[in-house]
Design a protein around this motif. Structure first.
Motif, PDB file in Angstrom:
ATOM      1  N   ARG A  95       0.812  -1.222   0.000  1.00 37.46           N
ATOM      2  CA  ARG A  95       0.000   0.000   0.000  1.00 37.46           C
ATOM      3  C   ARG A  95       0.840   1.264   0.000  1.00 37.46           C
ATOM      4  NH1 ARG A  95      -4.129  -2.517   4.586  1.00 37.46           N
ATOM      5  NH2 ARG A  95      -4.779  -4.300   3.304  1.00 37.46           N
ATOM      6  N   HIS A  96       2.138   1.117   0.117  1.00 36.06           N
ATOM      7  CA  HIS A  96       3.109   2.213  -0.013  1.00 36.06           C
ATOM      8  C   HIS A  96       2.918   3.314   1.028  1.00 36.06           C
ATOM      9  CE1 HIS A  96       4.300   0.186  -3.639  1.00 36.06           C
ATOM     10  NE2 HIS A  96       3.098   0.313  -4.145  1.00 36.06           N
ATOM     11  N   HIS A  97       2.563   2.916   2.253  1.00 29.38           N
ATOM     12  CA  HIS A  97       2.514   3.882   3.343  1.00 29.38           C
ATOM     13  C   HIS A  97       3.928   4.140   3.860  1.00 29.38           C
ATOM     14  CE1 HIS A  97      -1.805   4.150   3.628  1.00 29.38           C
ATOM     15  NE2 HIS A  97      -1.912   2.829   3.692  1.00 29.38           N
ATOM     16  N   SER A  98       4.116   5.317   4.402  1.00 31.01           N
ATOM     17  CA  SER A  98       5.415   5.657   4.979  1.00 31.01           C
ATOM     18  C   SER A  98       5.555   5.028   6.359  1.00 31.01           C
ATOM     19  CB  SER A  98       5.537   7.183   5.112  1.00 31.01           C
ATOM     20  OG  SER A  98       4.618   7.663   6.089  1.00 31.01           O
ATOM     21  N   GLY A  99       6.773   5.043   6.890  1.00 29.33           N
ATOM     22  CA  GLY A  99       6.994   4.559   8.237  1.00 29.33           C
ATOM     23  C   GLY A  99       6.194   5.346   9.258  1.00 29.33           C
ATOM     24  N   GLU A 100       6.075   6.640   9.052  1.00 26.86           N
ATOM     25  CA  GLU A 100       5.294   7.466   9.978  1.00 26.86           C
ATOM     26  C   GLU A 100       3.808   7.098   9.917  1.00 26.86           C
ATOM     27  OE1 GLU A 100       4.657  12.186  11.153  1.00 26.86           O
ATOM     28  OE2 GLU A 100       5.656  11.640   9.269  1.00 26.86           O
ATOM     29  N   GLU A 101       3.302   6.855   8.709  1.00 25.74           N
ATOM     30  CA  GLU A 101       1.899   6.455   8.583  1.00 25.74           C
ATOM     31  C   GLU A 101       1.660   5.102   9.258  1.00 25.74           C
ATOM     32  OE1 GLU A 101       0.446   8.537   4.417  1.00 25.74           O
ATOM     33  OE2 GLU A 101       1.783   6.793   4.322  1.00 25.74           O
ATOM     34  N   PHE A 102       2.598   4.169   9.093  1.00 22.51           N
ATOM     35  CA  PHE A 102       2.435   2.873   9.744  1.00 22.51           C
ATOM     36  C   PHE A 102       2.468   3.025  11.262  1.00 22.51           C
ATOM     37  CE2 PHE A 102       4.444  -1.103  11.397  1.00 22.51           C
ATOM     38  CZ  PHE A 102       3.341  -1.909  11.246  1.00 22.51           C
ATOM     39  N   ALA A 103       3.358   3.857  11.778  1.00 24.45           N
ATOM     40  CA  ALA A 103       3.414   4.087  13.222  1.00 24.45           C
ATOM     41  C   ALA A 103       2.106   4.686  13.724  1.00 24.45           C
ATOM     42  CB  ALA A 103       4.588   4.999  13.564  1.00 24.45           C
ATOM     43  N   ASN A 104       1.524   5.591  12.947  1.00 20.31           N
ATOM     44  CA  ASN A 104       0.228   6.166  13.336  1.00 20.31           C
ATOM     45  C   ASN A 104      -0.857   5.097  13.356  1.00 20.31           C
ATOM     46  OD1 ASN A 104       1.141   8.784  13.713  1.00 20.31           O
ATOM     47  ND2 ASN A 104       0.698   9.410  11.602  1.00 20.31           N
ATOM     48  N   MET A 105      -0.800   4.154  12.422  1.00 20.26           N
ATOM     49  CA  MET A 105      -1.773   3.054  12.425  1.00 20.26           C
ATOM     50  C   MET A 105      -1.667   2.258  13.721  1.00 20.26           C
ATOM     51  SD  MET A 105      -1.414   1.603   8.550  1.00 20.26           S
ATOM     52  CE  MET A 105      -1.374   2.725   7.169  1.00 20.26           C
ATOM     53  N   ILE A 106      -0.452   1.997  14.170  1.00 14.77           N
ATOM     54  CA  ILE A 106      -0.269   1.279  15.431  1.00 14.77           C
ATOM     55  C   ILE A 106      -0.922   2.048  16.572  1.00 14.77           C
ATOM     56  CG2 ILE A 106       1.426   0.486  17.135  1.00 14.77           C
ATOM     57  CD1 ILE A 106       3.353  -0.035  14.805  1.00 14.77           C
ATOM     58  N   VAL A 107      -0.669   3.347  16.635  1.00 15.04           N
ATOM     59  CA  VAL A 107      -1.219   4.172  17.719  1.00 15.04           C
ATOM     60  C   VAL A 107      -2.739   4.207  17.649  1.00 15.04           C
ATOM     61  CG1 VAL A 107      -1.377   6.530  18.614  1.00 15.04           C
ATOM     62  CG2 VAL A 107       0.852   5.574  17.973  1.00 15.04           C
ATOM     63  N   TYR A 108      -3.292   4.425  16.463  1.00 12.98           N
ATOM     64  CA  TYR A 108      -4.750   4.510  16.330  1.00 12.98           C
ATOM     65  C   TYR A 108      -5.394   3.163  16.657  1.00 12.98           C
ATOM     66  CZ  TYR A 108      -3.740   8.824  13.743  1.00 12.98           C
ATOM     67  OH  TYR A 108      -3.301  10.062  13.375  1.00 12.98           O
ATOM     68  N   GLN A 109      -4.786   2.069  16.197  1.00 15.30           N
ATOM     69  CA  GLN A 109      -5.316   0.741  16.498  1.00 15.30           C
ATOM     70  C   GLN A 109      -5.301   0.508  18.008  1.00 15.30           C
ATOM     71  OE1 GLN A 109      -6.470  -1.128  14.008  1.00 15.30           O
ATOM     72  NE2 GLN A 109      -6.354  -3.287  14.528  1.00 15.30           N
ATOM     73  N   PHE A 110      -4.189   0.861  18.635  1.00 16.73           N
ATOM     74  CA  PHE A 110      -4.067   0.693  20.084  1.00 16.73           C
ATOM     75  C   PHE A 110      -5.133   1.492  20.821  1.00 16.73           C
ATOM     76  CE2 PHE A 110      -2.376   2.754  23.936  1.00 16.73           C
ATOM     77  CZ  PHE A 110      -2.320   1.650  24.779  1.00 16.73           C
ATOM     78  N   GLU A 111      -5.287   2.759  20.485  1.00 13.78           N
ATOM     79  CA  GLU A 111      -6.240   3.613  21.198  1.00 13.78           C
ATOM     80  C   GLU A 111      -7.671   3.108  21.033  1.00 13.78           C
ATOM     81  OE1 GLU A 111      -5.969   5.958  23.297  1.00 13.78           O
ATOM     82  OE2 GLU A 111      -3.887   6.639  23.146  1.00 13.78           O
ATOM     83  N   GLU A 112      -8.032   2.735  19.825  1.00 11.90           N
ATOM     84  CA  GLU A 112      -9.407   2.283  19.593  1.00 11.90           C
ATOM     85  C   GLU A 112      -9.652   0.922  20.236  1.00 11.90           C
ATOM     86  OE1 GLU A 112     -13.306   2.503  18.572  1.00 11.90           O
ATOM     87  OE2 GLU A 112     -11.787   4.099  18.492  1.00 11.90           O
ATOM     88  N   MET A 113      -8.697   0.021  20.163  1.00 13.49           N
ATOM     89  CA  MET A 113      -8.878  -1.285  20.783  1.00 13.49           C
ATOM     90  C   MET A 113      -8.884  -1.177  22.303  1.00 13.49           C
ATOM     91  SD  MET A 113      -6.779  -3.923  18.307  1.00 13.49           S
ATOM     92  CE  MET A 113      -7.578  -5.382  18.949  1.00 13.49           C
TER      93      MET A 113
END
Length: 298
Positions: free
Chosen positions: A214-232
């Motif tokens: 999907r060609h996301h940047s490292g920063e975008e992937f790190a944000n996904m981790i944070v958002y997934q963590f917060e919502e879960m």
């Protein structure tokens, strides 16, 4: 109308399941999974960060090899920096190619998950006898080289044949991580009448599809981790949940992505509701869930 179905599990809506908690009343289990892989040169399958060249493609092979020569060591340092446990999805080819990589895993007391012989192959279309031989050989190699047989399995490329869960159960594995259908561990039926646990492992919180496909940047992937963590974390007030964070040494082991990953980990370990979070390994999740009273896990 009856569509073809695998028959491994039945449909189950997560809000209608029995409730339970993890140790000490924690509600969100988190594990970090490092994929440690070795590939054939000029043949077979492999991850690619850009367009592959005609074989032999030294450039792409070398980029993959960066993970074993540099990236995995940076990730070991990161785990130590935050005092985090981890599991390691290891191709058994690693034991011969770069055995030094195994030493810190054993010293840390981390968990090794069977991950095939090499990610240059996948077994989903093999004859059953060939697949069974490979699964047993991986088990035996890890036992011989570490003194402990793997309890969990992740197929190269998450590959599955129609009988993979049966073969895993028959070879003594207790759980596998190839069915990304849920945020809770569930039971898979096997042909011997027994059960194999399916451990949540995300295709989303996984650097390989996010960065390479999907060609996301490292920063975008790190944000996904944070958002997934917060919502879960929020959702775990209603149901216990498992968040697996899947990492590949040649991807987030690159310094610019490692920088962003460090920030995501800092967010998790320093969170004000950290007391609700169980940072652990898949084997410990298995032990806890398998010991629940019958009927709690679907």
């Amino acid at each position: 109308m009856h569509l073809p179905h695998h028959g491994r599990y039945d449909y189950s809506a997560i809000p209608r399941r029995p409730d339970y908690s993890f140790p000490d009343g924690k509600r969100l289990g988190i594990y970090f999974a490092l994929n440690i892989e070795h590939f054939a040169f000029g043949a077979g399958l492999g991850h690619a960060v850009s367009n592959e060249l005609p074989p032999p493609d030294a450039r792409t092979f070398a980029w993959r090899d960066y993970g074993n020569r540099v990236g995995v060591w940076r990730l070991f340092d990161l785990l130590e920096e935050f005092g985090l446990p981890a599991c390691h999805l290891v191709n058994t080819a690693v034991f011969d190619y770069c055995p030094e990589v195994i030493e810190p895993i054993i010293a840390r007391g981390d968990e090794i998950i069977g991950h095939g012989r090499t990610n240059a192959e996948r077994q989903g279309q093999w004859w059953e006898a060939d697949e069974a031989h490979m699964i047993a050989a991986v088990r035996d190699t890890i036992l011989e080289r570490t003194g402990r047989a793997p309890r969990g399995w992740m197929g190269p490329w998450m590959s599955q044949s129609r009988v993979t869960p049966d073969l895993l159960k028959e070879a003594g594995y207790l759980f596998e991580m190839d069915w990304p259908c849920d945020d809770q561990p569930i039971w898979l039926r096997t042909r011997d009448g027994g059960k194999l646990m399916s451990m949540p492992y995300s295709l989303e919180i996984n650097d390989s599809p996010q960065v390479l496909v999907r060609h996301h940047s490292g920063e975008e992937f790190a944000n996904m981790i944070v958002y997934q963590f917060e919502e879960m974390l929020r959702q775990s007030e209603r149901q216990p949940l498992v968040l697996g964070i899947a990492l590949h040494t040649m991807i987030v082991g690159q310094p610019h992505r490692l920088h962003s990953l460090r920030k995501a980990i800092e967010h998790i370990v320093n969170h004000p509701q950290r007391d609700k979070v169980w940072i652990t390994r898949p084997g410990e999740i298995y032990d806890h869930c398998a010991a629940l009273p019958p009927g709690i896990m679907v």
